[in-house]
Every structure is written in structure tokens, then in C-alpha cells.
Design a protein around this motif. Sequence first.
Motif, PDB file in Angstrom:
ATOM      1  N   THR A  30     -13.986   4.915  -3.688  1.00 45.95           N
ATOM      2  CA  THR A  30     -13.802   4.230  -2.405  1.00 45.95           C
ATOM      3  C   THR A  30     -13.551   2.734  -2.568  1.00 45.95           C
ATOM      4  O   THR A  30     -13.100   2.081  -1.625  1.00 45.95           O
ATOM      5  N   ILE A  31     -13.806   2.177  -3.748  1.00 49.45           N
ATOM      6  CA  ILE A  31     -13.558   0.742  -3.944  1.00 49.45           C
ATOM      7  C   ILE A  31     -12.157   0.464  -4.495  1.00 49.45           C
ATOM      8  O   ILE A  31     -11.789  -0.675  -4.704  1.00 49.45           O
ATOM      9  N   VAL A  32     -11.374   1.521  -4.727  1.00 47.94           N
ATOM     10  CA  VAL A  32     -10.023   1.376  -5.276  1.00 47.94           C
ATOM     11  C   VAL A  32      -9.020   1.343  -4.127  1.00 47.94           C
ATOM     12  O   VAL A  32      -9.036   2.205  -3.248  1.00 47.94           O
ATOM     13  N   ASP A  33      -8.147   0.349  -4.136  1.00 52.01           N
ATOM     14  CA  ASP A  33      -7.129   0.228  -3.093  1.00 52.01           C
ATOM     15  C   ASP A  33      -6.037   1.271  -3.282  1.00 52.01           C
ATOM     16  O   ASP A  33      -5.655   1.579  -4.413  1.00 52.01           O
ATOM     17  N   PRO A  52       0.830  -1.217   0.000  1.00 49.08           N
ATOM     18  CA  PRO A  52       0.000   0.000   0.000  1.00 49.08           C
ATOM     19  C   PRO A  52       0.861   1.263   0.000  1.00 49.08           C
ATOM     20  O   PRO A  52       1.866   1.332   0.697  1.00 49.08           O
ATOM     21  N   PHE A  53       0.464   2.211  -0.795  1.00 49.50           N
ATOM     22  CA  PHE A  53       1.141   3.499  -0.847  1.00 49.50           C
ATOM     23  C   PHE A  53       0.172   4.561  -0.338  1.00 49.50           C
ATOM     24  O   PHE A  53      -0.806   4.887  -1.015  1.00 49.50           O
ATOM     25  N   GLY A  54       0.427   5.095   0.846  1.00 48.64           N
ATOM     26  CA  GLY A  54      -0.461   6.070   1.447  1.00 48.64           C
ATOM     27  C   GLY A  54      -0.667   7.319   0.619  1.00 48.64           C
ATOM     28  O   GLY A  54      -1.730   7.925   0.630  1.00 48.64           O
ATOM     29  N   TYR A  55       0.344   7.716  -0.129  1.00 50.78           N
ATOM     30  CA  TYR A  55       0.229   8.931  -0.929  1.00 50.78           C
ATOM     31  C   TYR A  55      -0.542   8.703  -2.231  1.00 50.78           C
ATOM     32  O   TYR A  55      -0.797   9.639  -2.973  1.00 50.78           O
ATOM     33  N   MET A  56      -0.944   7.475  -2.499  1.00 47.47           N
ATOM     34  CA  MET A  56      -1.716   7.172  -3.699  1.00 47.47           C
ATOM     35  C   MET A  56      -3.169   6.899  -3.329  1.00 47.47           C
ATOM     36  O   MET A  56      -3.805   6.023  -3.869  1.00 47.47           O
ATOM     37  N   ALA A  57      -3.698   7.666  -2.389  1.00 49.74           N
ATOM     38  CA  ALA A  57      -5.069   7.465  -1.923  1.00 49.74           C
ATOM     39  C   ALA A  57      -6.054   7.902  -3.006  1.00 49.74           C
ATOM     40  O   ALA A  57      -6.113   9.069  -3.362  1.00 49.74           O
ATOM     41  N   PRO A  58      -6.830   6.969  -3.540  1.00 49.35           N
ATOM     42  CA  PRO A  58      -7.759   7.287  -4.619  1.00 49.35           C
ATOM     43  C   PRO A  58      -8.864   8.257  -4.208  1.00 49.35           C
ATOM     44  O   PRO A  58      -9.485   8.880  -5.054  1.00 49.35           O
ATOM     45  N   THR A  59      -9.107   8.373  -2.903  1.00 43.32           N
ATOM     46  CA  THR A  59     -10.159   9.280  -2.435  1.00 43.32           C
ATOM     47  C   THR A  59      -9.619  10.654  -2.050  1.00 43.32           C
ATOM     48  O   THR A  59     -10.392  11.518  -1.635  1.00 43.32           O
ATOM     49  N   ALA A  60      -8.322  10.867  -2.201  1.00 45.42           N
ATOM     50  CA  ALA A  60      -7.745  12.189  -1.904  1.00 45.42           C
ATOM     51  C   ALA A  60      -8.369  13.241  -2.815  1.00 45.42           C
ATOM     52  O   ALA A  60      -8.681  12.966  -3.977  1.00 45.42           O
TER      53      ALA A  60
END
Length: 96
Positions: free
Chosen positions: A72-75, A49-57
Motif C-alpha cells: 500500500t505504500i507503493v505508488d 500514474p498507470f492505473g494498470y500497475m496497481a501494486p495492491t492488485a
Amino acid sequence: LLGVGGVAQLLERLPASLTEEYVYIAETDHLLLRPLPNRATEQRPVCYPFGYMAPTAKELRPIVERYVPDATIVDPCGPSPVLIHLPMLRQLTPEW
């Protein structure tokens, strides 16, 4: 070297004698210091997991939702590293 469609090229070039069930995809700067446990299953790959690649950002959500109706369904993970069952990789590659 693999270019555009690199994963498809890789799958086309795999020898018939290959007996591995899972594939590890990594970038050239990834370094393994210990054996990597395979926590992937036939139904679910695993990735880092990459925290900076948050799809909901706020800044990424509009881009993600161009391709997926619900961000929200994207990891929150990148394409690498990933452990994936070889048949699943073959199934996903045309979409990739």
C-alpha cells in the motif's frame, strides 16, 4: 546507447558543465505536445500514474511484497516518464 545499468552510465557521462537541477526520464515513444511544467521538488519526484500497475492488485501484490513489506505504500506508476531532482536520482541509482 545505454545498456544494463543505463541510468548509472548516464550519470557517469553527464558533462561537468551541466547546470540543470532536474532530469526528465522518458521512453522513446513519449511525445510532448506542450512544455512540461516541473512539479517535482528536491524531496519528491513526479511521475505519470498507470492505473494498470496497481501494486495492491490481487495478481501483483505478491510480487510487490517480495521487495516491499507493505504494497500500500507503493505508488501505482511506472518508471517513465518521471521528473526528478538530479541529486535524488544520483542517490537512488545504486538501488535501482
